[in-house]
Design a protein around this motif. Structure first.
Motif, mmCIF file in Angstrom:
data_model
loop_
_atom_site.group_PDB
_atom_site.id
_atom_site.type_symbol
_atom_site.label_atom_id
_atom_site.label_comp_id
_atom_site.label_asym_id
_atom_site.label_seq_id
_atom_site.Cartn_x
_atom_site.Cartn_y
_atom_site.Cartn_z
ATOM 1 N N GLY A 27 41.780 69.021 53.855
ATOM 2 C CA GLY A 27 42.890 68.097 54.079
ATOM 3 C C GLY A 27 44.212 68.818 54.288
ATOM 4 O O GLY A 27 44.984 68.491 55.192
ATOM 5 N N VAL A 28 44.477 69.820 53.450
ATOM 6 C CA VAL A 28 45.719 70.601 53.585
ATOM 7 C C VAL A 28 45.735 71.348 54.909
ATOM 8 O O VAL A 28 46.749 71.369 55.612
ATOM 9 N N LEU A 29 44.610 71.947 55.271
ATOM 10 C CA LEU A 29 44.522 72.674 56.544
ATOM 11 C C LEU A 29 44.735 71.732 57.723
ATOM 12 O O LEU A 29 45.474 72.050 58.661
ATOM 13 N N GLY A 30 44.127 70.564 57.672
ATOM 14 C CA GLY A 30 44.306 69.576 58.743
ATOM 15 C C GLY A 30 45.740 69.108 58.854
ATOM 16 O O GLY A 30 46.298 69.007 59.955
ATOM 17 N N TRP A 31 46.353 68.810 57.697
ATOM 18 C CA TRP A 31 47.740 68.371 57.706
ATOM 19 C C TRP A 31 48.640 69.465 58.268
ATOM 20 O O TRP A 31 49.533 69.201 59.071
ATOM 21 N N ALA A 32 48.415 70.698 57.840
ATOM 22 C CA ALA A 32 49.237 71.815 58.317
ATOM 23 C C ALA A 32 49.057 72.026 59.818
ATOM 24 O O ALA A 32 50.022 72.328 60.526
ATOM 25 N N ALA A 33 47.829 71.867 60.301
ATOM 26 C CA ALA A 33 47.573 72.061 61.737
ATOM 27 C C ALA A 33 48.282 71.000 62.573
ATOM 28 O O ALA A 33 48.816 71.297 63.645
ATOM 29 N N VAL A 34 48.309 69.768 62.076
ATOM 30 C CA VAL A 34 48.962 68.684 62.819
ATOM 31 C C VAL A 34 50.475 68.870 62.840
ATOM 32 O O VAL A 34 51.126 68.561 63.835
ATOM 33 N N HIS A 35 51.035 69.399 61.769
ATOM 34 C CA HIS A 35 52.483 69.505 61.647
ATOM 35 C C HIS A 35 53.022 70.896 61.996
ATOM 36 O O HIS A 35 54.160 71.227 61.643
ATOM 37 N N SER A 36 52.246 71.713 62.654
ATOM 38 C CA SER A 36 52.701 73.046 63.054
ATOM 39 C C SER A 36 52.764 73.146 64.573
ATOM 40 O O SER A 36 52.055 72.444 65.277
ATOM 41 N N ALA A 37 53.591 74.055 65.031
ATOM 42 C CA ALA A 37 53.679 74.310 66.466
ATOM 43 C C ALA A 37 52.430 75.066 66.925
ATOM 44 O O ALA A 37 51.730 75.686 66.126
ATOM 45 N N ARG A 38 52.181 75.005 68.208
ATOM 46 C CA ARG A 38 51.037 75.719 68.763
ATOM 47 C C ARG A 38 51.247 77.228 68.591
ATOM 48 O O ARG A 38 52.318 77.752 68.899
ATOM 49 N N PRO A 39 50.223 77.945 68.092
ATOM 50 C CA PRO A 39 50.396 79.386 67.854
ATOM 51 C C PRO A 39 50.509 80.174 69.158
ATOM 52 O O PRO A 39 49.920 79.815 70.178
#
Length: 129
Positions: free
Chosen positions: A29-41
């Motif tokens: 869940g934390v990884l998914g949330w972080a991925a949605v709220h981060s810029a594209r690497p």
């Protein structure tokens, strides 16, 4: 195993399995949330993720021996570097990949692999946030 006998792994109590499963779900869940709220690497960040994953894995496999009966894991240093230099999801993936690979190579019990890998991902997520 040639010439040796394999000892069966001890039974894991259900409460431990449930706890590990819940912890793993929280990390996903934390990884998914972080991925949605981060810029594209960027490409550089992706390459750095690979290098740091390798460094974390090697450091996890080879702890430092400080005294005859004292070993210290050095995987925290590259994991910290990942948390400082990379976006949260990439820092989590670097820790997950490095610790998970190290645990599998060490032939650790599957429930312990799951838990140690999950904790490494959550630790990186908390540090990078």
């Amino acid at each position: 195993m040639e010439g040796g006998t394999r000892h069966p792994r001890p039974h894991v109590p259900q409460r431990i399995t449930v706890y590990v499963f819940g912890t793993t779900l929280a990390m996903i869940g934390v990884l998914g949330w972080a991925a949605v709220h981060s810029a594209r690497p960027t490409t550089t960040q992706a390459a750095l993720t690979g290098v740091l994953t390798l460094m974390i894995g090697v450091a996890h496999l080879h702890p430092l021996q400080l005294a005859p009966r004292t070993k210290v894991s050095a995987d925290t240093a590259p994991a910290f570097a990942a948390a400082v230099l990379l976006p949260t999801p990439l820092a989590m993936l670097a820790s997950l990949g490095g610790i998970g690979t190290g645990e599998i190579i060490r032939r650790t019990a599957p429930v312990q692999v799951a838990y140690n890998t999950t904790v490494a991902g959550l630790r990186a997520g908390a540090a990078a946030a």
